[in-house]
Write a protein that holds these residues in place. Structure first.
Motif, PDB file in Angstrom:
ATOM      1  N   GLN A 161      -6.429  29.804 -10.000  1.00  0.00           N
ATOM      2  CA  GLN A 161      -4.764  29.337 -10.525  1.00  0.00           C
ATOM      3  C   GLN A 161      -3.601  28.596 -10.110  1.00  0.00           C
ATOM      4  O   GLN A 161      -3.194  28.198 -10.016  1.00  0.00           O
ATOM      5  N   LYS A 195      -6.248  38.142 -15.957  1.00  0.00           N
ATOM      6  CA  LYS A 195      -5.273  38.907 -14.781  1.00  0.00           C
ATOM      7  C   LYS A 195      -4.077  37.293 -15.817  1.00  0.00           C
ATOM      8  O   LYS A 195      -4.419  35.694 -15.246  1.00  0.00           O
ATOM      9  N   ASP A 230     -11.332  29.357 -17.485  1.00  0.00           N
ATOM     10  CA  ASP A 230     -10.837  30.922 -16.550  1.00  0.00           C
ATOM     11  C   ASP A 230     -10.637  30.951 -15.405  1.00  0.00           C
ATOM     12  O   ASP A 230     -10.118  31.468 -14.645  1.00  0.00           O
ATOM     13  N   LEU A 258      -0.485  35.811 -14.826  1.00  0.00           N
ATOM     14  CA  LEU A 258       0.309  35.151 -14.136  1.00  0.00           C
ATOM     15  C   LEU A 258       1.685  34.925 -15.462  1.00  0.00           C
ATOM     16  O   LEU A 258       1.404  34.579 -16.022  1.00  0.00           O
ATOM     17  N   GLU A 259       2.921  34.784 -14.425  1.00  0.00           N
ATOM     18  CA  GLU A 259       3.626  34.591 -14.846  1.00  0.00           C
ATOM     19  C   GLU A 259       4.317  33.729 -16.238  1.00  0.00           C
ATOM     20  O   GLU A 259       4.402  34.225 -16.936  1.00  0.00           O
ATOM     21  N   ASP A 260       3.747  32.845 -15.348  1.00  0.00           N
ATOM     22  CA  ASP A 260       3.952  31.462 -16.407  1.00  0.00           C
ATOM     23  C   ASP A 260       2.067  31.237 -17.356  1.00  0.00           C
ATOM     24  O   ASP A 260       2.537  29.964 -17.656  1.00  0.00           O
ATOM     25  N   ARG A 263      -0.900  31.024 -17.014  1.00  0.00           N
ATOM     26  CA  ARG A 263      -1.860  30.643 -16.908  1.00  0.00           C
ATOM     27  C   ARG A 263      -2.922  32.253 -16.411  1.00  0.00           C
ATOM     28  O   ARG A 263      -2.358  33.244 -16.179  1.00  0.00           O
ATOM     29  N   ARG A 264      -4.285  32.220 -16.626  1.00  0.00           N
ATOM     30  CA  ARG A 264      -4.744  33.184 -16.537  1.00  0.00           C
ATOM     31  C   ARG A 264      -5.749  32.841 -15.995  1.00  0.00           C
ATOM     32  O   ARG A 264      -6.493  31.957 -16.303  1.00  0.00           O
ATOM     33  N   GLN A 265      -6.333  33.764 -15.400  1.00  0.00           N
ATOM     34  CA  GLN A 265      -7.816  33.725 -14.273  1.00  0.00           C
ATOM     35  C   GLN A 265      -8.533  35.591 -14.645  1.00  0.00           C
ATOM     36  O   GLN A 265      -8.342  36.126 -14.894  1.00  0.00           O
ATOM     37  N   ILE A 266      -9.559  34.421 -14.800  1.00  0.00           N
ATOM     38  CA  ILE A 266     -10.652  35.997 -15.365  1.00  0.00           C
ATOM     39  C   ILE A 266     -11.141  35.965 -14.519  1.00  0.00           C
ATOM     40  O   ILE A 266     -11.871  34.785 -13.172  1.00  0.00           O
ATOM     41  N   GLN A 284       5.123  33.468  -7.184  1.00  0.00           N
ATOM     42  CA  GLN A 284       4.543  34.320  -8.596  1.00  0.00           C
ATOM     43  C   GLN A 284       3.836  35.520  -7.968  1.00  0.00           C
ATOM     44  O   GLN A 284       2.747  35.926  -8.591  1.00  0.00           O
TER      45      GLN A 284
END
Lengths: 246, 246
Positions: free
Chosen positions: A145, B62, B185, B64-66, B68-71, A227
């Motif tokens: 990401q 998870k 993701d 990120l604050e903005d 974005r998502r990572q699987i 971040q």
DNA sequence: CGCCCTGTTGAGTTTTATCAATATTGGTGG
DNA sequence: CCACCAATATTGATAAAACTCAACAGGGCG
């Protein structure tokens, strides 16, 4: 030399004198010294003991068939290279020294003895393994990401905090004995792009880098670019309920 | 329902009737059923037990604050979600269901009892943890070095083999109950790019995908596109020296 | 039937890679 | 101390990979 593993584990829980004695005996079976680019253990080999980094830096890495290389993890003093790997028939990746390095080879039976008879130490070692998994997961997040600048900033935050956890920082500075090509292989970027991204971070006063010394004048600023949230390092004395009471 | 964990562990070593009985008791404390997009456990929570996927798919992820998502990982039947995580004060990521799912909650004390008194089962569980780390490392390699087509092909090879290891394939086919957004993701790609890359693989006859069913007509062909080497899954009965002899 | 979710397509943009040349650095022997 | 070398870092120009945005299609289900 103080055993940096003890220092590291004390970020999790307080150890008794006996616990520490036990851990320092890990060093008595044989210490290897290797130079940069020498391999500690190679893909395909069968691991027979557990390697502990005492000084210097190493990395896990893996080549693809066509020569591309990914650095999977950096290993710094206090890190165990391959806890429990002796259960597997062969290494699925290699571990190589990045700097002159000294490592202790801990025989399998010592690890097993600890896990049988010394629950607090065993749990501390489990914590070590859990955090190294957490770091691996966070690298997945970064590579998936974060863009180049975030990724680089994130890695530098992580390394700084990991070194601080074993007493290897000096104020806002720490060693960063990596070439740009190695950063590139870890970050999944080209060396050219790493170079340019480093320049951006320098231009923004987020880092200073001279020789092999990294300085992070304002860690919060760098954290916010990346971040970066340090929770995943689990360094906040999470096993305090297990503390030795002596 | 057969316990898919047993099936999975038997890729490592042969288990005795008693071992299997022990493992099947894991199911007796409470089975939870969740629907898609419900969370099994959430970042920040303190894990108290170990979750075992019995049926359906889940993923670690998870944000990120903005946003974005990572699987970070896919979890299929037989996978343990969070072995030993109860040592940590809080989860550093979440685990969510992707399909309707049933999971067994294994109380901490059962795991600890096994590791104390049943070494073969304990080693098999360690093997499970080691392979899930190896998978995480391989994802790092994919995200760092492989391009979109290789990355997607690699993931499909991995999922196919993991499902086969628990008996969930049917010839050259298996279920793939993922939306393209979820693949995106996991792979660190945009959904648009996943879509186009899937089309490439289909056009090359490397995969067929209708509904939620994936067919890989020629696994070797797909492996070679992905530069996939299955060693890291450690499925070749590596603990055969520990086999129960009954 | 119609709606919502998911998948698909096209066009234009951004990020990062590649290639090739040049500069700098640290270490070594004379 | 200096000259030299090799390794590493830096720069510029161009190309490739992947992203974004926006629109549209299809399918399953109430």
């Amino acid at each position: 030399m103080v055993n940096p593993l003890i220092r590291k584990l004390e970020n999790f829980t307080r150890l008794s004198g006996q616990d520490k004695h036990l851990l320092s005996e890990f060093l008595h079976e044989g210490i290897r010294h290797l130079g940069p680019r020498e391999d500690i253990i190679r893909e395909g080999e069968r691991p027979q003991s557990v390697n502990l980094v005492l000084s210097g830096w190493a990395c896990r890495y893996k080549y693809l068939e066509d020569g591309r290389r990914q650095i999977i993890a950096f290993l710094v003093p206090g890190d165990l290279c391959d806890n429990n790997f002796f259960l597997l028939r062969q290494m699925d990746h290699s571990i190589g020294a990045l700097t002159p390095i000294s490592i202790a080879q801990i025989p399998r039976h010592r690890i097993e003895e600890v896990s049988l008879h010394h629950p607090r130490v065993a749990q501390a070692l489990s914590w070590e393994a859990l955090t190294s998994m957490a770091i691996q997961r966070e690298w997945t997040v970064s590579l998936g990401q974060r863009d180049a600048q975030e990724r680089l900033a994130h890695l530098l935050c992580e390394l700084y905090l990991r070194l601080r956890a074993v007493g290897l920082t000096d104020g806002t500075s720490c060693e960063l004995p990596l070439r740009q090509a190695e950063l590139a292989d870890a970050l999944g970027l080209s060396t050219v792009h790493v170079n340019r991204t480093l320049q951006e971070l320098r231009a923004s006063q987020l880092i200073m880098l001279k020789g092999k010394t990294l300085t992070i004048p304002d860690l919060n600023a760098l954290r916010s670019v990346a971040q970066f949230t340090p929770t995943y390092l689990h360094l906040e004395h999470e096993g305090r309920h297990l503390d030795a009471n002596e």
